[in-house]
Write a protein that holds these residues in place. Structure first.
Motif, short mmCIF file in Angstrom:
data_model
loop_
_atom_site.label_atom_id
_atom_site.label_comp_id
_atom_site.label_asym_id
_atom_site.label_seq_id
_atom_site.Cartn_x
_atom_site.Cartn_y
_atom_site.Cartn_z
N ASP A 113 -29.36 29.07 -25.67
CA ASP A 113 -29.58 28.81 -26.79
C ASP A 113 -29.89 29.84 -27.32
O ASP A 113 -30.68 30.80 -27.16
CB ASP A 113 -30.80 27.92 -26.84
N PRO A 114 -29.49 30.29 -28.79
CA PRO A 114 -29.22 31.67 -29.26
C PRO A 114 -30.50 31.25 -30.47
O PRO A 114 -31.08 29.82 -30.54
CB PRO A 114 -28.22 31.60 -30.36
N ILE A 115 -31.01 32.27 -30.87
CA ILE A 115 -32.21 32.05 -32.03
C ILE A 115 -31.66 31.14 -33.63
O ILE A 115 -30.34 31.49 -34.02
CB ILE A 115 -32.82 34.00 -32.84
N SER A 116 -32.44 30.54 -33.67
CA SER A 116 -32.07 28.75 -34.44
C SER A 116 -31.63 30.02 -35.29
O SER A 116 -33.05 30.73 -36.13
CB SER A 116 -34.14 28.37 -34.61
N GLY A 126 -42.18 33.41 -31.89
CA GLY A 126 -40.86 32.23 -31.52
C GLY A 126 -39.94 32.56 -30.16
O GLY A 126 -40.15 33.87 -29.85
N ALA A 127 -39.03 31.95 -30.71
CA ALA A 127 -38.76 31.87 -29.38
C ALA A 127 -37.56 32.47 -29.56
O ALA A 127 -36.89 33.16 -30.92
CB ALA A 127 -38.12 30.36 -29.57
N GLY A 128 -37.03 33.58 -28.55
CA GLY A 128 -36.01 34.49 -28.27
C GLY A 128 -34.43 33.54 -28.07
O GLY A 128 -34.94 32.78 -28.18
N VAL A 129 -33.51 34.27 -27.71
CA VAL A 129 -32.65 33.64 -27.19
C VAL A 129 -32.99 33.32 -26.16
O VAL A 129 -33.37 33.82 -24.68
CB VAL A 129 -31.53 34.61 -26.91
N SER A 130 -32.36 32.09 -25.42
CA SER A 130 -33.12 31.38 -23.79
C SER A 130 -31.47 31.32 -22.88
O SER A 130 -30.67 30.45 -23.13
CB SER A 130 -33.59 29.74 -24.38
N GLN A 131 -31.20 31.51 -21.93
CA GLN A 131 -30.20 31.39 -21.17
C GLN A 131 -30.85 30.51 -19.65
O GLN A 131 -31.62 30.22 -19.51
CB GLN A 131 -29.70 32.63 -20.97
N PHE A 139 -30.75 39.87 -27.20
CA PHE A 139 -30.08 39.13 -26.08
C PHE A 139 -31.09 38.53 -25.62
O PHE A 139 -32.25 38.67 -24.81
CB PHE A 139 -30.15 40.29 -25.16
N GLY A 140 -30.09 37.20 -24.82
CA GLY A 140 -30.72 36.67 -23.42
C GLY A 140 -31.96 37.44 -22.09
O GLY A 140 -31.01 38.36 -21.38
N GLN A 141 -32.24 36.32 -21.04
CA GLN A 141 -32.42 37.42 -20.14
C GLN A 141 -31.34 37.81 -19.27
O GLN A 141 -30.91 37.94 -18.32
CB GLN A 141 -33.36 36.66 -19.35
N GLY A 142 -30.62 36.51 -19.47
CA GLY A 142 -29.35 36.96 -19.01
C GLY A 142 -29.45 35.34 -17.46
O GLY A 142 -30.53 34.94 -17.00
N THR A 143 -28.40 34.75 -16.68
CA THR A 143 -27.96 33.99 -15.87
C THR A 143 -27.19 35.19 -14.74
O THR A 143 -25.76 35.29 -14.56
CB THR A 143 -27.37 32.89 -15.97
N ARG A 144 -28.10 35.32 -13.29
CA ARG A 144 -27.36 35.79 -12.47
C ARG A 144 -26.17 34.60 -12.04
O ARG A 144 -27.48 33.96 -11.02
CB ARG A 144 -28.35 36.56 -11.57
N LEU A 145 -25.79 34.85 -11.73
CA LEU A 145 -24.59 33.96 -10.78
C LEU A 145 -24.00 34.70 -9.41
O LEU A 145 -23.42 35.86 -9.72
CB LEU A 145 -22.99 34.08 -11.48
#
Lengths: 114, 112
Positions: A24-27, A1-6, A105-111
């Motif tokens: 995108d959180p877990i459904s 199943g999909a986890g948290v997607s960023q 947690f998702g993998q994060g977005t590095r800004l």
């Protein structure tokens, strides 16, 4: 199943520009959290949503930061007039409404603001 | 939230038990002890949590002292993949609304 997607996983922007970071959180998870993590430090809480509403936005550093979750699922963190100090990893997490105390947690977005 | 104190870093030999301490001397009666870990370039991952009894799951064991002022996370047979930053957090549970307050954590290095 999909986890948290960023998305995106990485974002480089120029100082003063506007950016949007998506989560995108877990459904089925109604609770959604945004955190910010600077290099060498633990994550810092920014904002928490329960459903569509922001239940706690006390961690947002200033009014350049804003987040929405219009349909109670996907959330967008928006940063206006970015500054070099905004450079960090932005993490999103979700959890079910009650009875489950684990946050995913998702993998994060590095800004990076240059 | 109660604050926690952890050593900044620890080493452990592969295959040996890793014992990670945490002090939380101001913990309240309704606050749980949580442990998360963060492997390099990943988001934090939940490990275990407890109130006052010792807890064990497939990842680790959590030992909480009787006065609840400190706890120890035990990885019984550390592997190289357990190298990560481990965060000890206290928070009220059974309410998804409570955010996690991370400290600096302990950077565990598992060595061959």
């Amino acid at each position: 199943g999909a986890g948290v997607s960023q998305t995106p996983s990485n974002k480089v922007t120029e100082k003063g520009k506007y950016v949007e970071l998506r989560c995108d959180p877990i459904s089925g998870h109604t609770a959604l959290y945004w955190y910010r993590q600077s290099l060498g430090q633990g994550p810092e809480f920014l904002i928490y949503f329960q459903g569509t509403g922001a239940a706690d936005d006390s961690g947002l550093p200033n009014d350049r930061f804003f987040a929405v979750r219009p349909e109670g699922s996907v959330s967008t963190l928006k940063i206006q007039r970015t500054e070099r100090g905004d450079s960090a990893v932005y993490l999103c997490a979700s959890s079910p409404r009650t009875g489950n105390t684990e946050a995913f947690f998702g993998q994060g977005t590095r800004l990076t603001v240059v | 939230d109660a604050k926690t104190t952890q050593p900044p870093s620890m080493d452990c030999a592969e295959g040996r038990a890793a014992n990670l301490p945490c002090n939380h001397s101001t913990i309240s009666g309704n606050e749980y002890v949580y442990w998360y870990r963060q492997i390099h370039s990943q988001g934090p991952q939940y490990i275990i949590h407890g109130l006052k009894n010792n807890e064990t799951n497939e990842m680790a064991s959590l030992i909480i002292t009787e006065d609840r002022k400190s706890s120890t996370l035990i990885l019984p047979h550390a592997t190289l993949r357990d190298t990560a930053v481990y965060y000890c957090i206290v928070r009220p549970a059974l309410n998804a609304g409570n955010m996690l307050t991370f400290g600096g954590g302990t950077r565990l290095m598992v060595k061959p």
